[in-house]
Design an enzyme around this catalytic site. Structure first.
Site, PDB file in Angstrom:
ATOM      1  CB  SER A  40      17.905  22.361  76.882  1.00 46.05           C
ATOM      2  OG  SER A  40      16.933  22.124  75.887  1.00 46.05           O
ATOM      3  CG  ASP A 331      18.426  27.927  70.504  1.00 47.32           C
ATOM      4  OD1 ASP A 331      17.239  27.534  70.477  1.00 47.32           O
ATOM      5  OD2 ASP A 331      19.254  27.534  71.354  1.00 47.32           O
ATOM      6  CG  HIS A 334      16.252  26.167  73.648  1.00 45.62           C
ATOM      7  ND1 HIS A 334      17.378  25.814  72.935  1.00 45.62           N
ATOM      8  CD2 HIS A 334      15.981  25.121  74.460  1.00 45.62           C
ATOM      9  CE1 HIS A 334      17.784  24.611  73.308  1.00 45.62           C
ATOM     10  NE2 HIS A 334      16.955  24.158  74.230  1.00 45.62           N
TER      11      HIS A 334
END
Ligand code: NAG
Length: 369
Positions: A40, A331, A334
């Site tokens: 991600s 977040d 990340h």
């Protein structure tokens, strides 16, 4: 950039030294493509197309600082490290593999991104989150695209040169810890392997996939190390706001192994070039010396809920912080765009402390036959 008038020269190997100095894909110092494999941190929309995954970021406020201010599936407020690298090289942004109809097509000749949120080096990593492409699946997808690349009329240099001069950027390993080794009892890795054994296992699996790419003709590799996962907001949230040292030590073993692997691969394959991205120390430097980067908040997410805004990660329609360029983390997991820009710049033209033994400019300039 993708200049079809050069197509006639594609099969003409004797012209290659001249083509190195021609415009577009032949320009010296610019790889014809980046081939991205990862999780991600660099997924730019592949998981949008997967019906049964919890690992998606295709909703506000993800992407609010991206070009059009819209959520693309990037797990960031803005650009990922890959976007920033494309900017630095002057390449177009990568389409996610799932948007190319899975047979590639024209967009394959720029850059393609195979990265998938929740994916890891091990196939089972992230399985509790649903569908995702593990590293081995991502490599299979690249392999299935090779025929399309080979026969494309848009190829402005020879097929072999295209692969040889492209750079594989690989960003993996974080989920093998967060969404596997550290997630007992959902996963039994920590019962089966000591920290050292698990790092070795990851490096062995990683090596196999890297060599699979090498054997189909990819010759330039950036292997990004894992950041200090013990300091991400979701870890701090459950440790009174402090970094979890044991987690940092765990990923340190993996990073050491990856750096050694780079030395070994360079020694064993003189017709290829491998480099290690020191993500860990770069992020640690942002935590230790925030003023250098204009950061004021290093321990909390910009978007999330609870302690350190890390107990629950950024949810649809949650109000993010306003001063996003002052945050290291976007977040619970990340980095922000601001941090990604720093990471990319260091990978691009940093010193051997940042990227070892070659930075991406040096890697791109390397002539490999
Ligand atoms: C890398 O490039 C940037 C921007 O051009 C420059 O400010 C920086 O000093 C360079 N870094 C190194 C280590 O050469």
């Amino acid at each position: 950039m993708r200049n079809s008038t050069n197509a006639a020269a594609a099969g003409c190997c004797t012209l290659l030294p001249l083509l190195l100095f021609s415009v577009g894909a032949g320009a010296a110092g610019v790889p014809p493509a980046l081939l991205v494999f990862g999780d991600s941190l660099v997924d730019d929309g592949n998981n949008n197309a997967l019906p049964s995954t919890l690992a998606k970021a295709n909703y506000f406020p993800y992407g609010l600082d991206f070009l059009g201010g819209e959520a693309t599936g990037r797990f960031c407020n803005g650009k990922t490290v890959i976007d920033a690298l494309c900017d630095l090289f002057g390449l177009e942004y990568l389409p996610p593999f799932t948007s190319t109809g899975q047979d590639g097509g024209a967009s394959l000749l720029g850059c393609v991104n195979y990265a998938s949120a929740a994916g890891g080096i091990l196939d089972e990593t992230g399985q509790h989150l649903g569908e995702r492409f593990s590293l081995s699946q991502q490599v299979v997808y690249l392999e299935t695209n090779l025929d399309t690349i080979r026969s494309s009329s848009q190829l402005t240099i020879g097929y072999e040169q295209f692969l040889t001069r492209s750079i594989a950027v690989m960003v993996l390993g974080s989920n093998d810890y967060i969404n596997n080794y550290l997630l007992t009892p959902l996963y039994d890795s920590a019962d089966k392997y000591t920290p050292e054994e698990f790092a070795d296992l990851l490096i062995n699996h990683y090596t196999r996939q890297i060599l699979a790419l090498y054997s189909v003709g990819v010759k330039k590799f950036l292997l990004a190390g894992v950041g200090p996962l013990g300091c991400i907001p979701c870890m701090r949230a459950f440790n009174q706001g402090q970094c979890v040292d044991q987690v940092n030590q765990l990923v340190g073993l993996f990073n050491q192994g990856l750096r050694s692997l780079v030395d070994q691969l360079n020694a064993d394959h003189p017709d290829a070039a491998f480099t290690f991205g020191n993500t860990y120390d770069a992020i640690q430097d942002m935590i230790d010396n925030p003023n250098k980067y204009g950061f004021t908040v290093m321990d909390s997410g910009c978007c999330g809920l609870g302690q350190n805004k890390g107990q629950i990660t950024c949810l649809p329609l949650l109000q993010p912080c306003g001063n996003r360029d002052q945050y290291l983390f976007w977040d619970a997991y990340h980095p922000t765009q601001a941090a990604n820009l720093v990471l990319a710049q260091r990978a691009f033209n940093g010193t051997q402390e940042d990227v070892y033994p070659f930075n991406l400019q040096q890697l791109a300039d390397k002539l490999i036959y």
